[in-house]
Scaffold this active site. Structure first.
Site, PDB file in Angstrom:
ATOM      1  N   LYS A   1      -4.821 -16.286  14.511  1.00 45.51           N
ATOM      2  CA  LYS A   1      -5.924 -17.203  14.212  1.00 45.51           C
ATOM      3  C   LYS A   1      -5.370 -18.441  13.515  1.00 45.51           C
ATOM      4  O   LYS A   1      -4.939 -18.371  12.367  1.00 45.51           O
ATOM      5  CB  LYS A   1      -6.973 -16.557  13.317  1.00 45.51           C
ATOM      6  CG  LYS A   1      -8.262 -17.418  13.244  1.00 45.51           C
ATOM      7  CD  LYS A   1      -9.079 -17.157  12.014  1.00 45.51           C
ATOM      8  CE  LYS A   1      -8.662 -17.995  10.827  1.00 45.51           C
ATOM      9  NZ  LYS A   1      -8.923 -19.453  11.004  1.00 45.51           N
TER      10      LYS A   1
ATOM     11  N   GLY B   1      -1.567 -18.635   3.058  1.00 42.23           N
ATOM     12  CA  GLY B   1      -2.708 -19.398   2.579  1.00 42.23           C
ATOM     13  C   GLY B   1      -2.816 -19.308   1.073  1.00 42.23           C
ATOM     14  O   GLY B   1      -1.837 -19.025   0.378  1.00 42.23           O
ATOM     15  N   SER B   2      -3.995 -19.506   0.558  1.00 41.26           N
ATOM     16  CA  SER B   2      -4.195 -19.549  -0.882  1.00 41.26           C
ATOM     17  C   SER B   2      -4.147 -18.152  -1.486  1.00 41.26           C
ATOM     18  O   SER B   2      -4.433 -17.146  -0.815  1.00 41.26           O
ATOM     19  CB  SER B   2      -5.544 -20.196  -1.203  1.00 41.26           C
ATOM     20  OG  SER B   2      -6.611 -19.330  -0.829  1.00 41.26           O
ATOM     21  N   THR B   3      -3.822 -18.100  -2.769  1.00 42.00           N
ATOM     22  CA  THR B   3      -3.806 -16.826  -3.487  1.00 42.00           C
ATOM     23  C   THR B   3      -5.202 -16.221  -3.539  1.00 42.00           C
ATOM     24  O   THR B   3      -5.359 -14.996  -3.459  1.00 42.00           O
ATOM     25  CB  THR B   3      -3.250 -17.027  -4.901  1.00 42.00           C
ATOM     26  OG1 THR B   3      -1.908 -17.537  -4.804  1.00 42.00           O
ATOM     27  CG2 THR B   3      -3.211 -15.725  -5.687  1.00 42.00           C
ATOM     28  N   GLU B   4      -6.218 -17.055  -3.648  1.00 46.58           N
ATOM     29  CA  GLU B   4      -7.586 -16.553  -3.718  1.00 46.58           C
ATOM     30  C   GLU B   4      -7.958 -15.803  -2.448  1.00 46.58           C
ATOM     31  O   GLU B   4      -8.527 -14.704  -2.499  1.00 46.58           O
ATOM     32  CB  GLU B   4      -8.572 -17.717  -3.953  1.00 46.58           C
ATOM     33  CG  GLU B   4      -8.483 -18.363  -5.320  1.00 46.58           C
ATOM     34  CD  GLU B   4      -7.245 -19.239  -5.486  1.00 46.58           C
ATOM     35  OE1 GLU B   4      -6.626 -19.612  -4.461  1.00 46.58           O
ATOM     36  OE2 GLU B   4      -6.873 -19.544  -6.638  1.00 46.58           O
TER      37      GLU B   4
ATOM     38  N   GLY C   1      -5.802 -14.575  -0.348  1.00 47.58           N
ATOM     39  CA  GLY C   1      -4.908 -13.416  -0.304  1.00 47.58           C
ATOM     40  C   GLY C   1      -5.498 -12.222  -1.032  1.00 47.58           C
ATOM     41  O   GLY C   1      -5.392 -11.073  -0.574  1.00 47.58           O
TER      42      GLY C   1
ATOM     43  N   GLU D   1       2.169 -14.868   2.109  1.00 52.55           N
ATOM     44  CA  GLU D   1       2.849 -16.043   1.552  1.00 52.55           C
ATOM     45  C   GLU D   1       1.750 -16.924   1.003  1.00 52.55           C
ATOM     46  O   GLU D   1       0.980 -17.513   1.751  1.00 52.55           O
ATOM     47  CB  GLU D   1       3.678 -16.738   2.632  1.00 52.55           C
ATOM     48  CG  GLU D   1       4.710 -17.704   2.068  1.00 52.55           C
ATOM     49  CD  GLU D   1       4.245 -19.135   2.152  1.00 52.55           C
ATOM     50  OE1 GLU D   1       3.783 -19.641   1.099  1.00 52.55           O
ATOM     51  OE2 GLU D   1       4.350 -19.743   3.221  1.00 52.55           O
TER      52      GLU D   1
ATOM     53  N   CYS E   1       3.096 -25.477   0.155  1.00 55.40           N
ATOM     54  CA  CYS E   1       2.959 -24.421  -0.845  1.00 55.40           C
ATOM     55  C   CYS E   1       4.129 -24.394  -1.816  1.00 55.40           C
ATOM     56  O   CYS E   1       3.975 -23.997  -2.973  1.00 55.40           O
ATOM     57  CB  CYS E   1       2.810 -23.065  -0.154  1.00 55.40           C
ATOM     58  SG  CYS E   1       4.072 -22.733   1.085  1.00 55.40           S
TER      59      CYS E   1
ATOM     60  N   GLU F   1      -2.498 -25.237  -8.496  1.00 54.18           N
ATOM     61  CA  GLU F   1      -1.929 -25.882  -7.309  1.00 54.18           C
ATOM     62  C   GLU F   1      -2.859 -27.000  -6.850  1.00 54.18           C
ATOM     63  O   GLU F   1      -3.996 -26.758  -6.439  1.00 54.18           O
ATOM     64  CB  GLU F   1      -1.750 -24.842  -6.202  1.00 54.18           C
ATOM     65  CG  GLU F   1      -1.003 -25.346  -4.997  1.00 54.18           C
ATOM     66  CD  GLU F   1      -0.745 -24.247  -3.980  1.00 54.18           C
ATOM     67  OE1 GLU F   1       0.277 -24.316  -3.287  1.00 54.18           O
ATOM     68  OE2 GLU F   1      -1.573 -23.327  -3.874  1.00 54.18           O
TER      69      GLU F   1
END
Length: 804
Positions: free
Chosen positions: A194, A246-249, A251, A268, A302, A399
């Site tokens: 995706k 993508g973002s930690t959130e 993730g 990542e 990132c 970030e």
């Protein structure tokens, strides 16, 4: 000509535009009538719902209508990948290598079209798409064609995972696709990818390349859409692995959504990378490094070097040079080959950048931007420096994901390392100094998966890339990246391990209600009461709650008691494990000697330990075999302690790229019941061999096998706090240990059930690594070897420049 005139012309000369032709890209879009479906099973699947993708470098410039993927679309793609899987694996490594090689060749054939389309859709300068992204895409497919060819010889004990779901971001749409698809295909998996909602076009062009090379239908499937599509892919039961960038959130959301499903994960995530400048650095090179670190791809990277840490003695000069260089940077049309900074990907991202910069100023930062203004016919933001920033301020911790860098100072190398590690992230770092000794002293101390020395944002398919801490886990690229797409061959044969675990559980039932009265000894008098305490910081400790649990034999008779640990006991154990962090600084040879000494002292008490296990399990023969195998397992990991070597990657740059295996930190281990001593030893030994400290919850039903080791530890030169043991019930202790932010990795090696989901979900708090699953510890393929060593380490790649 008058020399002064020449000088005046050079001083006032402006760059003229050098636009890249976008005609071929527009023709490609027009051939599709600027309306796309999904690529599933080797053909295009129409969609009922579409959304627009726009060119951020051109105001209100719609490029195409993109299909919104539904649950049905995702299901169709997973089914196509599942159908294609057997034939793709049967094709063998050489066959897969030929397809990957063909893809690389076709990427090169379409390089200019891919570059233009990428810059149109994403907004990055055409120079970056043309000279960085697309060549690296081809490099990844070439490199992994080689790994496909070598898989059978170099990874003989590994098997493909199956159908892989891959979700990629908008900042490097085509490069992230290559990072994920190339190793997945090389290792014999099929996949559903995706792409990002904002930048799907090059993924759709890549689908055509797959068709051009004759890739079997269903091997690669591409479903476009927003977060709903990604959620459907994550939740699909036919997907064996999720690879996410993508973002930690997000993730965290994926970690919780997949908890307990058995899906393998690689993540990542975000970063706040330090750019450390020492006083002996070449400041002119540093300035150009900053340009590459934070204004590459508009800072939408990132691993962008978004925190400059400059030594106080050179900070004013560096800041002055940096401001002068910023005045010469050019922001403009991404297809102009003469610009340095392109467009922000979307208005929503521009708003976030503006809000965070304003917040930084409100918190006391000094804002500096060039004197010139940005174009107004697109989504642009100027290069920005925020100085006078405090380490705890929002812009130093969050970030920003834009062309904004914060500037801070330090005095000593120790302070530099402390500031570098002063975030929850750990993706990348840059170190600038002319002292190789200083660079190689500082680099291993920085908690980041990649450290560049006197360079930045350098990547290659031969070198792994990935984070520490809340920057995620897993690696992409290099040999270490291959392990994200394979599993041990023995995992297909887990029935025997489960059977053994259930058998052991029946032998030692859990106590309910009042425990049976202890039996008198042969003289008719009661045995001396003995209650095993907890083991924290190298000392026996009473449980905080002052409760105990009875340990029963198979007939329900009391064998002994252990302390019932609680949340506070785990907290104390984690603190003791952190206090023993000096263990990681000991030489591998010394750690090996301690493990051998443990084996020696364990064997000296083998008869006693075997009797203890037999009393709890009712099987003396099995107990004796378990003790013998435990001694052998300690020898195995004593042998590995100084032999689990790293690598020097053959990256085609002026670098020696050193891949170092580093300890993770504090590892939480929850043991099962099937092999109470051997399971404990087999999990603890690789962790401490690699320099970690551990907090262990031993077997719930036969914990005395672990508590009887206290004297072995005390007489084997094992420093206090390296191994900490908290006895009690798994239901209570496992989720607490998994949720603790001071724990860097959680191993849940007990029986499968609802606790697996609870542990994996709780781990999302600080995005710690998880390692879950039952295994037959008596089997050396499951209980020993490199798999456990890999789980006990994380790879750091240090790029060291050399030569002219």
């Amino acid at each position: 000509m008058d020399g002064s005139l020449i000088k005046r012309v050079f001083e006032t000369m402006e760059y003229g535009p050098a636009p890249e032709a976008d005609g071929p890209a527009k023709e490609w879009l027009d051939r599709h009538e600027r309306r796309f479906g999904h690529y599933i099973g080797g053909s295009w699947r129409p969609a009922n719902e579409h959304f627009a993708t726009n060119a951020p470098g051109r105001k209100n410039a719609k490029l195409a209508d993109i299909a919104q993927g539904t649950d049905a679309d995702v299901d169709a793609a997973v089914q196509a990948a599942t159908k294609a899987l057997p034939a793709w694996q049967k094709l063998g490594g050489h066959g897969r290598a030929r397809y990957l090689y063909a893809i690389a060749r076709h990427v090169q054939k379409h390089a200019r079209l891919l570059s233009v389309l990428e810059s149109l859709d994403n907004g990055k300068p055409i120079r970056e798409s043309r000279d960085v992204d697309v060549p690296l895409v081809a490099r990844h497919f070439y490199h992994h064609a080689g790994w496909a060819q070598l898989m059978e010889s170099e990874l003989p004990d590994s098997a493909p995972i199956g159908v892989v779901g891959q979700i990629i971001p908008w900042n490097f749409p085509l490069l992230m696709l290559a990072w994920k698809i190339a190793p997945a295909l090389a290792m014999g998996n099929t996949l559903v990818l995706k792409p990002a909602e904002l930048t799907p076009l090059t993924a759709l062009l890549f689908a055509e390349i797959c068709h051009e090379v004759g890739l079997p239908p269903g091997v690669v499937n591409i479903v476009t859409g927003d977060g709903r599509t990604g959620a459907a892919l994550t939740a699909h039961p036919g997907v064996a692995k999720i690879a996410f960038t993508g973002s930690t959130e997000v993730g965290r959301i994926i970690r919780k959504a997949t908890a307990g499903t058995g899906k393998k994960l690689s993540m990542e995530l975000g970063g706040k990378s330090p750019f450390v400048v020492f006083e002996d650095a070449d400041l002119d090179s540093v300035v150009e490094g900053v340009v590459d670190a934070i204004w590459f791809n508009q800072g939408q990277v990132c691993c962008a070097g978004s925190r400059i840490l400059a030594q106080e003695s050179v900070a004013p000069e560096l800041l002055a040079k940096l401001r002068a260089r910023m005045e010469t940077l050019r922001v403009g049309d991404p297809l102009d080959k003469a610009i340095d900074i392109g467009a922000i990907v979307a208005p929503v991202q521009l708003e976030r950048i503006q809000e965070l910069v304003k917040q930084g100023v409100d918190e006391g930062a000094s804002l500096w931007q060039p004197s010139w203004s940005c174009p107004t016919d697109g989504v642009f933001y100027p290069p920005t420096v925020l100085s006078d920033v405090q380490p705890a301020s929002t812009v130093a911790q969050v970030e920003i994901f834009g062309p904004v860098v914060v500037f801070m100072t330090f005095r000593t190398p120790e302070e530099a390392v402390s500031l570098a590690n002063n975030t929850t992230y750990g993706l990348a770092a840059s170190v600038w100094t002319e002292s190789l000794n200083l660079a190689l002293d500082v680099a291993p101390k920085i908690k980041a998966g990649t450290v560049w020395i006197n360079c930045t944002n350098v990547f290659d398919a031969a070198s792994g890339f990935g984070g520490y801490r809340e920057s995620g886990y897993g690696r992409e690229g290099g040999k270490e990246g291959l392990y994200e797409y394979v599993k041990p061959r023995w995992m297909a044969e887990t029935k025997r391990a489960k059977k053994d675990a259930k058998s052991a559980a029946k032998l030692s039932p859990a106590a309910t209600g009042l425990a049976p009265a202890p039996q008198p000894n042969d003289n008719g008098v009661p045995a001396i009461d003995r209650t095993a305490k907890l083991y924290i910081g190298g000392k026996q400790a009473r449980p905080d709650g002052s409760y105990v649990l009875p340990v029963l034999d198979p007939k329900g008779r009391v064998v002994g008691h252990v302390g019932q640990g609680n949340r506070k006991d785990l907290r104390n154990a984690v603190e003791a494990a952190h206090a023993a962090s000096g263990w990681s600084k000991q030489t591998a040879h010394l750690r090996a000697q301690v493990l051998y000494y443990l084996a020696e002292n364990l064997e000296a008490r083998s008869a006693e330990l075997a009797e203890r296990i037999a009393a709890m399990t009712g099987d003396r023969k099995r107990a004796q075999a378990e003790v013998k195998k435990s001694v052998e397992r300690l020898f195995t990991y004593g042998a590995w302690a100084d032999k689990h070597d790293g690598l020097v990657h053959a990256t085609p740059h002026r670098n020696v790229t050193i891949a170092m295996n580093e300890p993770i930190g504090v590892v939480g281990i929850v043991c099962g019941d099937a092999h109470p001593l051997l399971g404990f030893v087999s999990a603890v030994a690789p962790c401490i061999a690699m320099g970690n400290t551990v907090v262990v919850v031993p077997s719930e039903r036969a914990p005395l096998a672990a508590t009887d080791l206290y004297q072995v530890f005390d007489t084997s030169d094992l420093p206090g706090g390296v191994v900490n043991i908290v006895t009690g019930t798994r239901d209570e202790l496992a989720p607490v240990l998994a949720a603790h932010d001071g724990v860097d990795s959680i191993w849940y090696l007990a029986e499968e059930g609802p606790l697996v989901a609870a542990v994996e979900s709780a781990s999302a708090g600080n995005m710690k690594r998880t390692f879950c699953g039952e295994r037959d510890w008596m089997d050396d393929t499951q209980g020993a070897g490199r798999e456990l060593l890999r789980e006990a380490t994380q790879v750091k790649n240090i790029w060291v420049p050399y030569g002219e």
